[in-house]
Design a protein around this motif. Structure first.
Motif, PDB file in Angstrom:
ATOM      1  N   PRO A  57       0.815  -1.202   0.138  1.00  0.00           N
ATOM      2  CA  PRO A  57       0.035   0.002  -0.146  1.00  0.00           C
ATOM      3  C   PRO A  57       0.765   1.404  -0.053  1.00  0.00           C
ATOM      4  N   TRP A  58       1.975   1.255   0.572  1.00  0.00           N
ATOM      5  CA  TRP A  58       2.923   2.344   0.555  1.00  0.00           C
ATOM      6  C   TRP A  58       3.831   2.413  -0.599  1.00  0.00           C
ATOM      7  N   LEU A  59       4.015   1.361  -1.209  1.00  0.00           N
ATOM      8  CA  LEU A  59       5.032   1.534  -2.330  1.00  0.00           C
ATOM      9  C   LEU A  59       4.433   1.579  -3.650  1.00  0.00           C
ATOM     10  N   ALA A  60       3.304   1.047  -3.849  1.00  0.00           N
ATOM     11  CA  ALA A  60       2.430   1.325  -5.071  1.00  0.00           C
ATOM     12  C   ALA A  60       2.420   2.694  -5.281  1.00  0.00           C
ATOM     13  N   THR A  61       2.357   3.017  -6.624  1.00  0.00           N
ATOM     14  CA  THR A  61       2.200   4.432  -7.224  1.00  0.00           C
ATOM     15  C   THR A  61       0.834   4.713  -7.674  1.00  0.00           C
ATOM     16  N   HIS A  62      -0.053   3.502  -7.757  1.00  0.00           N
ATOM     17  CA  HIS A  62      -1.349   3.852  -8.248  1.00  0.00           C
ATOM     18  C   HIS A  62      -2.011   2.842  -7.567  1.00  0.00           C
ATOM     19  N   ASP A  63      -3.625   2.992  -7.653  1.00  0.00           N
ATOM     20  CA  ASP A  63      -4.523   2.101  -7.231  1.00  0.00           C
ATOM     21  C   ASP A  63      -4.638   0.984  -8.127  1.00  0.00           C
ATOM     22  N   PRO A  64      -4.203  -0.167  -7.573  1.00  0.00           N
ATOM     23  CA  PRO A  64      -4.175  -1.516  -8.526  1.00  0.00           C
ATOM     24  C   PRO A  64      -5.491  -1.662  -9.156  1.00  0.00           C
ATOM     25  N   ALA A  65      -6.629  -1.309  -8.759  1.00  0.00           N
ATOM     26  CA  ALA A  65      -7.964  -1.582  -9.550  1.00  0.00           C
ATOM     27  C   ALA A  65      -8.293  -0.270 -10.446  1.00  0.00           C
ATOM     28  N   ALA A  66      -7.678   0.640 -10.291  1.00  0.00           N
ATOM     29  CA  ALA A  66      -8.010   1.863 -11.032  1.00  0.00           C
ATOM     30  C   ALA A  66      -7.778   1.931 -12.411  1.00  0.00           C
ATOM     31  N   GLN A  67      -8.854   1.794 -13.354  1.00  0.00           N
ATOM     32  CA  GLN A  67      -8.780   1.567 -14.773  1.00  0.00           C
ATOM     33  C   GLN A  67      -8.878   3.087 -15.567  1.00  0.00           C
ATOM     34  N   ASN A  68      -7.689   2.979 -16.410  1.00  0.00           N
ATOM     35  CA  ASN A  68      -7.777   4.220 -17.378  1.00  0.00           C
ATOM     36  C   ASN A  68      -7.464   3.649 -18.879  1.00  0.00           C
ATOM     37  N   LEU A  69      -8.624   3.717 -19.562  1.00  0.00           N
ATOM     38  CA  LEU A  69      -8.544   3.056 -20.949  1.00  0.00           C
ATOM     39  C   LEU A  69      -7.917   3.950 -21.851  1.00  0.00           C
ATOM     40  N   ALA A  70      -7.850   5.331 -21.599  1.00  0.00           N
ATOM     41  CA  ALA A  70      -6.936   5.977 -22.576  1.00  0.00           C
ATOM     42  C   ALA A  70      -5.278   5.665 -22.292  1.00  0.00           C
ATOM     43  N   ALA A  78       8.420   6.307 -17.070  1.00  0.00           N
ATOM     44  CA  ALA A  78       8.527   7.261 -15.775  1.00  0.00           C
ATOM     45  C   ALA A  78       7.197   7.427 -15.034  1.00  0.00           C
ATOM     46  N   GLN A  79       6.065   7.257 -15.733  1.00  0.00           N
ATOM     47  CA  GLN A  79       4.862   7.371 -15.155  1.00  0.00           C
ATOM     48  C   GLN A  79       4.367   6.040 -14.592  1.00  0.00           C
ATOM     49  N   HIS A  80       4.260   5.005 -15.500  1.00  0.00           N
ATOM     50  CA  HIS A  80       4.188   3.550 -15.249  1.00  0.00           C
ATOM     51  C   HIS A  80       5.324   2.816 -15.188  1.00  0.00           C
ATOM     52  N   TRP A  81       5.943   2.298 -14.148  1.00  0.00           N
ATOM     53  CA  TRP A  81       7.403   1.932 -14.433  1.00  0.00           C
ATOM     54  C   TRP A  81       7.243   0.377 -15.212  1.00  0.00           C
ATOM     55  N   LEU A  82       6.364  -0.344 -14.711  1.00  0.00           N
ATOM     56  CA  LEU A  82       6.170  -1.641 -15.696  1.00  0.00           C
ATOM     57  C   LEU A  82       5.153  -1.640 -16.527  1.00  0.00           C
ATOM     58  N   GLY A  83       4.714  -0.345 -17.258  1.00  0.00           N
ATOM     59  CA  GLY A  83       3.519  -0.206 -18.320  1.00  0.00           C
ATOM     60  C   GLY A  83       2.243  -0.336 -17.524  1.00  0.00           C
ATOM     61  N   THR A  84       1.375  -0.754 -18.297  1.00  0.00           N
ATOM     62  CA  THR A  84      -0.081  -0.683 -18.070  1.00  0.00           C
ATOM     63  C   THR A  84      -0.782  -2.020 -18.824  1.00  0.00           C
ATOM     64  N   ASP A  85      -1.853  -2.584 -18.137  1.00  0.00           N
ATOM     65  CA  ASP A  85      -2.349  -3.777 -18.841  1.00  0.00           C
ATOM     66  C   ASP A  85      -3.594  -3.308 -19.815  1.00  0.00           C
ATOM     67  N   GLU A  86      -4.559  -4.167 -20.083  1.00  0.00           N
ATOM     68  CA  GLU A  86      -5.379  -4.002 -21.181  1.00  0.00           C
ATOM     69  C   GLU A  86      -6.496  -3.147 -20.752  1.00  0.00           C
ATOM     70  N   LEU A  87      -6.724  -2.742 -19.465  1.00  0.00           N
ATOM     71  CA  LEU A  87      -7.654  -1.906 -19.007  1.00  0.00           C
ATOM     72  C   LEU A  87      -7.020  -0.463 -18.484  1.00  0.00           C
ATOM     73  N   GLY A  88      -5.619  -0.420 -18.581  1.00  0.00           N
ATOM     74  CA  GLY A  88      -5.015   0.845 -18.261  1.00  0.00           C
ATOM     75  C   GLY A  88      -4.376   0.660 -16.708  1.00  0.00           C
ATOM     76  N   ARG A  89      -4.615  -0.381 -16.065  1.00  0.00           N
ATOM     77  CA  ARG A  89      -4.187  -0.332 -14.632  1.00  0.00           C
ATOM     78  C   ARG A  89      -2.773  -0.397 -14.599  1.00  0.00           C
TER      79      ARG A  89
END
Length: 300
Positions: A57-70, A78-89
């Motif tokens: 909870p303290w090391l994560a940079t984003h909500d793991p369930a938050a979706q961003n289709l854009a 730099a924004q998403h260190w390991l990229g995003t999945d098919e739902l933008g998470r």
């Protein structure tokens, strides 16, 4: 007391108390374990995995369930260190939280199966006779089925979910521990100190708990450590097949299942949780090998 004095106190050949002897034995085991660099590396990786999972909870940079289709299927940046999945998470955040689920399942399974297997094996090996035959035939029944197939059948009979997956894996994981504990119990039940315990009036339960189980415990601990990698793979396999953690839970196997169609184009989506499973399994195997060399007197 200086470090040298502590070392001399721990390594003395004439300990003044039972506590000093116990701590001296632990220190000698640690020195033997420290001589295995691969095992020490495995221990470090396991501790890092546990620490990062607990601090997710303290090391994560984003909500793991938050979706961003854009932002779906974005490569590592730099924004998403390991990229995003098919739902933008965010995959990095989901990986950390997924470690809590996967490693938590492993800990729960081990907590369930190790005492059960140790108890069944010790009782069967010490008692012998009809009870031994009944318990070992029951163990053979569970050993006759492939672990994953039996776990799938159990989960399908109840309902998919983390709790069902834990009990399914536990149901299939205890027989090897029972077999190992029984083999150790058979070697010590006829020894002189067990006969002496009987002559002093010790009950069968006390002999099993105080004399036989402690001697069987090191072998079971080594087997548990070596078996954790297969438990991780079984838990991930159940998640991959849709029988373990359910979406949107960020479990490593479930993450690979939802991302397998992107393996050729967006390789980072399925590869990151796959690497996590590989690293965790390898670390537990290396740790188990080191513990085997330290705790098993036949390996010294």
């Amino acid at each position: 007391m200086s470090a040298a004095s502590w070392r001399d106190w721990l390594l003395t050949d004439t300990p003044a108390s039972r506590a000093q002897a116990a701590w001296g034995q632990r220190y000698r085991l640690w020195r033997s374990f420290r001589a295995h660099p691969l095992a020490l590396g495995g221990l470090v990786v396991v501790m890092l995995l546990i620490a990062t999972s607990l601090a997710a909870p303290w090391l994560a940079t984003h909500d793991p369930a938050a979706q961003n289709l854009a932002q779906r299927l974005q490569p590592p940046s730099a924004q998403h260190w390991l990229g995003t999945d098919e739902l933008g998470r965010d995959i990095y955040s989901r990986l950390l939280h997924g470690g809590r689920v996967t490693l938590g399942m492993v800990v729960a399974v081990v907590t369930l199966v190790a005492p059960v297997g140790l108890a069944i094996g010790c009782v069967a090996g010490y008692a012998g006779g009809l009870l031994d035959r009944v318990l070992m035939r029951l163990t053979d029944v569970f050993l006759a089925f492939p672990r994953l197939i039996l776990a799938l059948a159990f989960v399908a009979a109840i309902r998919p979910g983390i709790t069902s997956a834990i009990f399914a894996i536990a149901l299939t994981a205890w027989p090897p521990y029972a077999r190992l504990a029984r083999a150790e119990a058979l070697t010590v039940r006829g020894t002189d100190f067990i006969a002496a315990a009987r002559l002093t009036g010790a009950s069968h339960a006390r002999i099993v708990l105080r004399h036989i189980a402690p001697l069987c415990l090191p072998s079971v601990v080594v087997r548990v450590t070596l078996d954790m990698s297969s438990i991780i793979l079984t838990a991930a396999s159940l998640g991959f097949l849709g029988m373990g953690a359910q979406p949107p839970s960020p479990e490593w196997g479930a993450m690979i299942a939802t991302a397998r169609r992107f393996i050729l184009d967006q390789w980072w989506v399925p590869m990151v949780p796959g690497i996590a499973i590989f690293v965790a399994s390898l670390a537990f195997n290396l740790l188990g090998d080191g513990l085997r060399d330290v705790l098993d007197p036949k390996q010294r």
